[in-house]
Write an enzyme that holds these catalytic residues in place. Structure first.
Site, PDB file in Angstrom:
ATOM      1  N   ASP A  64       0.813  -1.215   0.000  1.00 59.10           N
ATOM      2  CA  ASP A  64       0.000   0.000   0.000  1.00 59.10           C
ATOM      3  C   ASP A  64       0.847   1.266   0.000  1.00 59.10           C
ATOM      4  O   ASP A  64       0.459   2.278  -0.588  1.00 59.10           O
ATOM      5  CB  ASP A  64      -0.938  -0.004   1.208  1.00 59.10           C
ATOM      6  CG  ASP A  64      -2.074  -1.009   1.047  1.00 59.10           C
ATOM      7  OD1 ASP A  64      -2.310  -1.457  -0.091  1.00 59.10           O
ATOM      8  OD2 ASP A  64      -2.713  -1.351   2.061  1.00 59.10           O
ATOM      9  N   GLY A  65       2.005   1.234   0.649  1.00 60.86           N
ATOM     10  CA  GLY A  65       2.879   2.404   0.640  1.00 60.86           C
ATOM     11  C   GLY A  65       3.366   2.735  -0.756  1.00 60.86           C
ATOM     12  O   GLY A  65       3.399   3.906  -1.159  1.00 60.86           O
ATOM     13  N   ARG A  68       2.504   6.085  -3.160  1.00 63.49           N
ATOM     14  CA  ARG A  68       3.559   6.849  -3.845  1.00 63.49           C
ATOM     15  C   ARG A  68       3.248   6.955  -5.338  1.00 63.49           C
ATOM     16  O   ARG A  68       3.386   8.024  -5.946  1.00 63.49           O
ATOM     17  CB  ARG A  68       4.905   6.154  -3.606  1.00 63.49           C
ATOM     18  CG  ARG A  68       6.084   6.749  -4.334  1.00 63.49           C
ATOM     19  CD  ARG A  68       7.395   6.239  -3.748  1.00 63.49           C
ATOM     20  NE  ARG A  68       7.553   4.800  -3.838  1.00 63.49           N
ATOM     21  CZ  ARG A  68       8.182   4.161  -4.814  1.00 63.49           C
ATOM     22  NH1 ARG A  68       8.696   4.863  -5.830  1.00 63.49           N
ATOM     23  NH2 ARG A  68       8.321   2.849  -4.803  1.00 63.49           N
ATOM     24  N   ASN A  74      -5.652   8.774   1.147  1.00 63.17           N
ATOM     25  CA  ASN A  74      -6.103   8.029   2.325  1.00 63.17           C
ATOM     26  C   ASN A  74      -6.531   8.944   3.463  1.00 63.17           C
ATOM     27  O   ASN A  74      -7.676   8.959   3.861  1.00 63.17           O
ATOM     28  CB  ASN A  74      -4.998   7.098   2.824  1.00 63.17           C
ATOM     29  CG  ASN A  74      -5.133   5.697   2.279  1.00 63.17           C
ATOM     30  OD1 ASN A  74      -6.003   5.414   1.465  1.00 63.17           O
ATOM     31  ND2 ASN A  74      -4.265   4.805   2.729  1.00 63.17           N
ATOM     32  N   ASP A  82      -3.427  12.838  20.981  1.00 61.34           N
ATOM     33  CA  ASP A  82      -2.177  12.571  20.276  1.00 61.34           C
ATOM     34  C   ASP A  82      -2.243  13.053  18.832  1.00 61.34           C
ATOM     35  O   ASP A  82      -1.215  13.164  18.162  1.00 61.34           O
ATOM     36  CB  ASP A  82      -1.863  11.075  20.280  1.00 61.34           C
ATOM     37  CG  ASP A  82      -1.442  10.565  21.650  1.00 61.34           C
ATOM     38  OD1 ASP A  82      -1.083  11.396  22.506  1.00 61.34           O
ATOM     39  OD2 ASP A  82      -1.479   9.340  21.867  1.00 61.34           O
ATOM     40  N   TYR A 132      -4.887   3.961   8.528  1.00 63.21           N
ATOM     41  CA  TYR A 132      -4.538   4.533   9.829  1.00 63.21           C
ATOM     42  C   TYR A 132      -5.786   4.862  10.642  1.00 63.21           C
ATOM     43  O   TYR A 132      -5.837   4.643  11.861  1.00 63.21           O
ATOM     44  CB  TYR A 132      -3.672   5.770   9.598  1.00 63.21           C
ATOM     45  CG  TYR A 132      -3.016   6.352  10.831  1.00 63.21           C
ATOM     46  CD1 TYR A 132      -3.053   5.713  12.060  1.00 63.21           C
ATOM     47  CD2 TYR A 132      -2.325   7.562  10.748  1.00 63.21           C
ATOM     48  CE1 TYR A 132      -2.440   6.260  13.180  1.00 63.21           C
ATOM     49  CE2 TYR A 132      -1.708   8.112  11.858  1.00 63.21           C
ATOM     50  CZ  TYR A 132      -1.772   7.456  13.070  1.00 63.21           C
ATOM     51  OH  TYR A 132      -1.170   7.997  14.172  1.00 63.21           O
ATOM     52  N   ALA A 133      -6.819   5.384   9.988  1.00 62.25           N
ATOM     53  CA  ALA A 133      -8.049   5.738  10.697  1.00 62.25           C
ATOM     54  C   ALA A 133      -8.678   4.515  11.355  1.00 62.25           C
ATOM     55  O   ALA A 133      -9.223   4.595  12.464  1.00 62.25           O
ATOM     56  CB  ALA A 133      -9.043   6.393   9.735  1.00 62.25           C
ATOM     57  N   PHE A 134      -8.603   3.376  10.690  1.00 64.35           N
ATOM     58  CA  PHE A 134      -9.125   2.130  11.255  1.00 64.35           C
ATOM     59  C   PHE A 134      -8.326   1.728  12.487  1.00 64.35           C
ATOM     60  O   PHE A 134      -8.897   1.327  13.514  1.00 64.35           O
ATOM     61  CB  PHE A 134      -9.072   1.032  10.193  1.00 64.35           C
ATOM     62  CG  PHE A 134      -9.545  -0.309  10.665  1.00 64.35           C
ATOM     63  CD1 PHE A 134     -10.892  -0.568  10.803  1.00 64.35           C
ATOM     64  CD2 PHE A 134      -8.643  -1.312  10.962  1.00 64.35           C
ATOM     65  CE1 PHE A 134     -11.335  -1.810  11.236  1.00 64.35           C
ATOM     66  CE2 PHE A 134      -9.071  -2.550  11.396  1.00 64.35           C
ATOM     67  CZ  PHE A 134     -10.422  -2.803  11.531  1.00 64.35           C
ATOM     68  N   SER A 135      -7.002   1.846  12.409  1.00 66.03           N
ATOM     69  CA  SER A 135      -6.148   1.514  13.553  1.00 66.03           C
ATOM     70  C   SER A 135      -6.420   2.424  14.741  1.00 66.03           C
ATOM     71  O   SER A 135      -6.226   2.025  15.896  1.00 66.03           O
ATOM     72  CB  SER A 135      -4.669   1.612  13.152  1.00 66.03           C
ATOM     73  OG  SER A 135      -4.363   0.720  12.105  1.00 66.03           O
TER      74      SER A 135
END
Length: 308
Positions: free
Chosen positions: A86-87, A91, A160, A190, A203-206
């Site tokens: 995914d990264g 990109r 994302n 945070d 990230y939002a899911f995490s």
């Protein structure tokens, strides 16, 4: 050698073991079908670890072009083909968006939620690429503007998420969240994430946010470790403008767009996020429902389901 009428940009995660073998397969199949291949200089044999050997390929009649990884690297191409996780996809999506062309992902990573296929299906993927047999979806993106002391100090975009985060080794970040010009809540945290439906599985899911189906048009706001009674995720209209104000006497912060493009945010700044006019064009091969992708990628247990 007659110049090819079609060109594909290939973006590769060179740290993956199967990257070289898969990239060489792409190179051969596209070349056999008269499609030129463009690769980024950092991934070419003479300046990178991928060992694509452009000179050898040219000698065999395969047209290959090596370009620098500047924002317009995909201009003149019909597609950006991604070999990686995914990264790498994120990109490559930036290059595809700048050229207004689709991006197609083949997963060489662990989950590869953004990819359309796994590496072992590369021949089938290439059949679709050669035949231009794929549909294109427009995926919503976000526009972010940073204001400090009344002037625009920075701006960016995200496919994302836009992630506001406290600086390293600093205390709680004090913020006020505003939606459509009205304050919603002030709290210490945070950070705060503003996500698209595409980014809701990242990230939002995490951080505790819900999964949004990609055909849902909405913006997701997720406080990250908020010190507040009302620190819950919120789903807003896609037309909403979300603003996050940082306390003037608090700490500096950082904003990351898709975990890549970084902005330094001084205390007292205001971050405004809204839907961007420019979407990312997503090449789709998989016709399965999003539910199936969710179950497959996250390996969700469905034992006991009886269906109709």
């Amino acid at each position: 050698m007659t110049p090819a009428e079609r060109t594909v940009l290939m973006v590769v995660h060179t740290g993956r073991e199967e990257a070289t073998e898969t990239a060489r397969r792409v190179q051969k199949v596209l070349g056999d079908n008269g499609i030129a291949l463009r690769v980024l200089s950092a991934e070419a044999v003479d300046r990178g670890p991928l060992h694509l050997a452009p000179d050898d390929m040219r000698a065999m009649g395969v047209e290959i072009e090596v370009v620098d990884a500047d924002p317009l690297a995909a201009r003149g191409c019909e597609l950006v083909l991604v070999l990686g996780g995914d990264g790498t996809f994120l990109r490559a999506a930036e290059l595809a968006r700048n050229a207004d062309i689709p991006v197609l992902g083949v997963n060489l990573g662990r989950i590869g939620f953004l990819a359309e296929a796994e590496a072992e299906a590369i021949d089938k993927v290439l059949e679709h690429v050669v035949a231009r047999d794929y549909r294109v979806e427009n995926r919503m993106t976000l526009d972010v503007v940073v204001r400090h002391q009344g002037t625009v100090s920075d701006h960016g975009w995200a496919l994302n998420e836009v992630s506001l985060e406290k600086g390293p080794r600093l205390g709680v970040l004090g913020v006020v969240v505003e939606i459509d010009g009205r304050p919603v809540s002030a709290f210490g945290c945070d950070g705060v994430l503003v996500s698209t439906p595409t980014g809701s599985t990242a990230y939002a899911f995490s951080a505790g946010g819900p999964v949004l189906w990609p055909d849902l048009e909405a913006i997701l706001v997720v406080p990250n470790n908020a010190h507040a009674l009302f620190g819950r995720p919120m789903v807003t209209s896609p037309a909403a403008t979300i603003a996050i104000e940082i306390e003037a006497d608090g700490h500096d912060a950082l904003v990351f767009c898709d975990g890549r493009r970084e902005m330094l945010i001084p205390a007292g700044s205001r971050i405004e996020v809204k839907r961007c006019d420019t979407a990312v064009k997503w090449a789709r091969l998989d016709s399965a429902p999003f539910t199936d992708r969710l179950v497959r990628k996250f390996r969700l247990p469905v034992t006991g389901w009886r269906g109709n």
